[in-house]
Design an enzyme around this catalytic site. Structure first.
Site, short mmCIF file in Angstrom:
data_model
loop_
_atom_site.label_atom_id
_atom_site.label_comp_id
_atom_site.label_asym_id
_atom_site.label_seq_id
_atom_site.Cartn_x
_atom_site.Cartn_y
_atom_site.Cartn_z
CB CYS A 78 9.00 -8.98 0.21
SG CYS A 78 10.41 -9.16 -0.62
CD GLU A 80 18.28 -9.46 -5.01
OE1 GLU A 80 19.89 -10.16 -5.78
OE2 GLU A 80 17.94 -10.81 -4.54
CE1 TYR A 134 12.32 -9.51 -12.49
CE2 TYR A 134 9.74 -10.83 -11.91
CZ TYR A 134 11.34 -10.18 -12.18
OH TYR A 134 11.92 -11.23 -13.24
CG ASN A 166 4.92 -12.26 -1.22
OD1 ASN A 166 3.52 -12.93 -1.08
ND2 ASN A 166 6.10 -12.86 -0.65
CB THR A 167 6.48 -8.24 -6.16
OG1 THR A 167 7.80 -7.82 -5.07
CG2 THR A 167 6.30 -7.08 -7.36
N1 DGL Z 1 11.08 -11.39 -3.15
C1 DGL Z 1 10.75 -10.86 -4.01
C2 DGL Z 1 9.06 -10.34 -3.55
O1 DGL Z 1 8.47 -11.75 -2.43
C3 DGL Z 1 10.45 -10.10 -5.00
C4 DGL Z 1 11.29 -8.29 -3.79
C5 DGL Z 1 11.74 -7.59 -5.68
O2 DGL Z 1 12.09 -7.69 -6.51
O3 DGL Z 1 11.37 -6.38 -5.18
O4 DGL Z 1 7.91 -9.91 -3.87
#
Ligand code: DGL
Length: 269
Positions: free
Chosen positions: A194, A162, A39, A71-72
């Protein structure tokens, strides 16, 4: 009885592990939007639409409370969701506030005016979308004064994790820490902003050095969720534990099993 835990991919498993340990009697439905991860390189509108669709899927699975273990999504979508999308009988919580409360030495829900805190120079590592939302700095400014935050958008790290390419992930983490240190040579604290990054915590700590305290969300979210559920037991909801993914369940199960070092079986969402 289930509480929903959402992430774009595997990172939220770091939060799930901690909350399962803290709340062994609660069942959790984990949803990874693997088909649309990462995301962190998407627009705020895109993140909002994808997060609403994923959270709706968790409501449909019987969850009355959903934790955005991302977090995103917390940075780019949560406030807009709370402004009109979330039904009145449901609750969606993000992962930012518990972290900032820990950093600023506050108890859960302490909304007193901002004050000086010990930590003065903070290095924030997060996805490009989280960094550009400035949500971390905004939430911090409500609680602390005089804290200097330098944010590093860690492009590529989530994709590498991932894909299970940990060698690439390590190299990227080292180069992002170097870039951060050129802007802030002596941070007091490093924020893993993240939920994928705790999987690389050792590399962050080694690159930052032993004097930098690393903050990551997993345990902090476990404690604040336990506190929330004690006060709102009705939000435990209905449903049984499950791991759901919008991606290929076999591939996602293999990666999750590799990360958590125990067998995790995902089903199609
Ligand atoms: N793990 C996610 C975060 O805490 C999302 C990372 C992503 O999908 O870019 O931001």
């Amino acid at each position: 009885m289930a509480v929903g835990i959402f992430d774009s991919g595997l990172g939220g498993l770091t939060v799930l592990e901690a909350v399962q340990k803290r709340l062994p009697d609660v069942e959790f439905v984990y949803l990874a939007d693997s088909a649309n991860a990462p995301y962190g390189v998407r627009t705020a509108d895109d993140i909002y639409n994808l997060t609403c669709a994923a959270v709706q899927r968790l409501f449909d699975a019987g969850c009355d409370l959903v934790i955005l273990a991302c977090n995103t999504a917390s940075a780019a979508a949560l406030r807009r969701m709370q402004e009109g999308w979330i039904p009145t009988d449901k609750r969606v919580l993000g992962v930012f506030v518990p972290l900032i409360e820990a950093l600023t030495e506050r108890d859960w829900g302490d909304n007193s005016p901002p004050r000086e805190v010990d930590v003065k120079h903070v290095a924030l590592f997060a996805t490009p979308a989280t960094v550009s939302s400035r949500a971390f700095q905004r939430e911090l400014a409500f609680r602390a004064i005089g804290v200097d935050v330098e944010a590093q958008a860690c492009g590529g790290v989530v994709d590498a994790i991932e894909d299970g390419d940990m060698i690439l992930a390590e190299a990227l983490v080292r180069s992002h820490v170097d870039a951060l240190k050129r802007k802030m040579p002596e941070p007091h604290a490093g924020i893993l902003g993240c939920t994928h990054y705790p999987l690389m915590a050792e590399t962050f700590q080694a690159a930052l050095g032993p004097d930098v305290t690393l903050y990551s969300q997993a345990n902090l979210v476990g404690d604040s969720l336990a506190d929330y559920l004690e006060r709102h037991p009705d939000k435990i909801g209905a449903g049984t534990s499950a791991y759901l993914t919008t991606g290929d369940p076999k591939r996602v199960s293999d990666r999750a099993t590799q990360f958590l070092r125990r067998q995790i079986i995902f089903e199609s969402a």
